[in-house]
Design an enzyme around this catalytic site. Structure first.
Site, PDB file in Angstrom:
ATOM      1  N   LEU A 127       0.495  -0.931   0.074  1.00 36.59           N
ATOM      2  CA  LEU A 127       0.466  -0.202   0.104  1.00 36.59           C
ATOM      3  C   LEU A 127       0.946   1.219   0.180  1.00 36.59           C
ATOM      4  O   LEU A 127       1.667   1.420   0.889  1.00 36.59           O
ATOM      5  CB  LEU A 127      -1.014   0.183   1.598  1.00 36.59           C
ATOM      6  CG  LEU A 127      -2.066  -0.912   1.754  1.00 36.59           C
ATOM      7  CD1 LEU A 127      -2.183  -1.018   2.653  1.00 36.59           C
ATOM      8  CD2 LEU A 127      -3.094  -0.931   0.107  1.00 36.59           C
ATOM      9  N   ASP A 136      -7.703   7.616  10.333  1.00 33.67           N
ATOM     10  CA  ASP A 136      -7.212   7.439   8.302  1.00 33.67           C
ATOM     11  C   ASP A 136      -6.218   5.643   8.639  1.00 33.67           C
ATOM     12  O   ASP A 136      -4.976   5.116   8.903  1.00 33.67           O
ATOM     13  CB  ASP A 136      -6.137   8.410   8.925  1.00 33.67           C
ATOM     14  CG  ASP A 136      -6.477  10.072   9.305  1.00 33.67           C
ATOM     15  OD1 ASP A 136      -7.434  10.200   8.051  1.00 33.67           O
ATOM     16  OD2 ASP A 136      -5.285  10.079   9.991  1.00 33.67           O
ATOM     17  N   LEU A 137      -7.346   5.237   7.312  1.00 33.95           N
ATOM     18  CA  LEU A 137      -7.007   3.815   7.898  1.00 33.95           C
ATOM     19  C   LEU A 137      -5.563   3.268   7.068  1.00 33.95           C
ATOM     20  O   LEU A 137      -5.178   3.536   6.229  1.00 33.95           O
ATOM     21  CB  LEU A 137      -7.583   3.385   6.389  1.00 33.95           C
ATOM     22  CG  LEU A 137      -8.027   1.918   6.011  1.00 33.95           C
ATOM     23  CD1 LEU A 137      -8.204   0.564   6.966  1.00 33.95           C
ATOM     24  CD2 LEU A 137      -8.653   1.649   5.045  1.00 33.95           C
ATOM     25  N   ASP A 138      -5.052   2.809   8.187  1.00 30.96           N
ATOM     26  CA  ASP A 138      -3.251   2.147   7.168  1.00 30.96           C
ATOM     27  C   ASP A 138      -2.556   3.452   7.634  1.00 30.96           C
ATOM     28  O   ASP A 138      -1.222   3.211   7.138  1.00 30.96           O
ATOM     29  CB  ASP A 138      -3.782   1.886   6.233  1.00 30.96           C
ATOM     30  CG  ASP A 138      -3.811   0.147   6.373  1.00 30.96           C
ATOM     31  OD1 ASP A 138      -3.986  -0.227   7.251  1.00 30.96           O
ATOM     32  OD2 ASP A 138      -4.836   0.127   4.955  1.00 30.96           O
ATOM     33  N   GLU A 139      -3.136   4.449   8.472  1.00 33.27           N
ATOM     34  CA  GLU A 139      -2.051   5.498   8.716  1.00 33.27           C
ATOM     35  C   GLU A 139      -1.668   5.649   9.522  1.00 33.27           C
ATOM     36  O   GLU A 139      -1.178   6.786  10.058  1.00 33.27           O
ATOM     37  CB  GLU A 139      -2.558   6.768   7.884  1.00 33.27           C
ATOM     38  CG  GLU A 139      -2.771   6.733   6.168  1.00 33.27           C
ATOM     39  CD  GLU A 139      -2.768   7.750   5.477  1.00 33.27           C
ATOM     40  OE1 GLU A 139      -2.181   8.259   6.201  1.00 33.27           O
ATOM     41  OE2 GLU A 139      -3.092   8.140   4.453  1.00 33.27           O
TER      42      GLU A 139
END
Length: 284
Positions: A196, A226-229
């Site tokens: 990603l 914040d998705l995957d952050e």
């Protein structure tokens, strides 16, 4: 007889911080067993993790917290003090992929994980046999677009009921709501593959294979809205070459996910991870 504790803190950097901590421990007859420190010159903040042993049974966790609080207030410290003997209680959330769950359960059974896995929860029933074989309760919490609020309410109820300290998303393939992410801030860890955002969507390893990717990896991080952050705790990479097909990349990727997640969970449970904004300081 000695009780062992871990003190972690961060505060604005100025002379005397270490002296304040060591003097406090000396007054209570404590012996430092481990000490790590990082001075962040860019932000003017000092991060510290100190393990220490207290003699006898008179120096308790509550007493140490009460007497250290004025010291912490004087120096503007953001701090935590934990009893090393108490292992954090962990809820592992999964979907259908079993590799991360199986690895965590093995490490827990082998006493290589400084945590107590108290529950496995899933939006599918498939992995119940894996959990029950290890003597861990399993909770099936189905999730649909219509029932997502009720499912998340049930998950929060499980966290409360089982006195969960840490939620681990071990390839849980549902996006948590912003509200749930905020409720679990600083106590939920997720794992995702390293492709990603370059190879998002379906079959990322097959996309990476078509591009001739030579590094396969995984990132373990805290869960945020914040998705995957969220703040990164640990990353693992494994080198491959032109001979690795898409299926091989999938296998290597699972290995990377297992390693990164296990380290992140262990370090969090040992009080080795300090969050600062969207970054972490990890005393590994």
């Amino acid at each position: 007889m000695k009780n062992e504790f871990v003190l972690t803190l961060s505060c604005p950097e100025r002379p005397g911080i270490l002296h304040a901590v060591t003097s406090f421990l000396l007054r209570h007859g404590c012996d430092i067993t481990e000490h790590q420190q990082f001075d962040d010159a860019d932000h003017g903040i000092v991060f510290l993790r100190t393990g220490f042993a207290a003699p006898g049974t008179e120096v308790t966790l509550d007493r140490l917290r009460d007497t250290f609080a004025p010291v912490a207030a004087e120096w503007g410290m953001d701090w935590q003090l934990r009893d090393s003997a108490r292992k954090p209680r962990v809820l592992v959330m999964v979907s259908k992929f079993d590799h991360c769950l199986a690895d965590l359960l093995y490490r827990w059974r082998s006493k290589d994980l400084d945590a107590e896995i108290v529950l496995v929860a899933s939006n599918h029933p498939d992995l119940e046999p894996l959990a029950t074989a290890e003597g861990v309760p399993f909770e099936h919490v189905p999730v649909t677009a219509d029932t997502k609020p009720q499912a998340e309410a049930r998950l929060l109820a499980l966290v409360e009921e089982h006195r969960v300290d840490l939620v681990v998303l071990a390839r849980y393939m549902q996006v948590l709501s912003d509200d749930l992410c905020k409720r679990l801030e600083g106590r939920a860890i997720n794992i995702h593959h390293s492709f990603l955002p370059s190879f998002a969507g379906a079959k990322p390893y097959h996309q990476a294979h078509r591009r001739g990717v030579k590094l396969v990896g995984a990132t373990a991080h805290y869960v945020t809205a914040d998705l995957d952050e969220g703040p990164i705790i640990e990353q693992e990479i494994i080198r491959v070459d032109h001979r690795a097909g898409a299926d091989r990349l999938v296998t290597v990727g699972r290995d990377a996910e297992r390693l990164a997640l296990a380290r992140a969970v262990n370090w969090h449970c040992q009080g080795r991870v300090l969050i600062h904004g969207n970054r972490t300081v990890v005393f590994s």
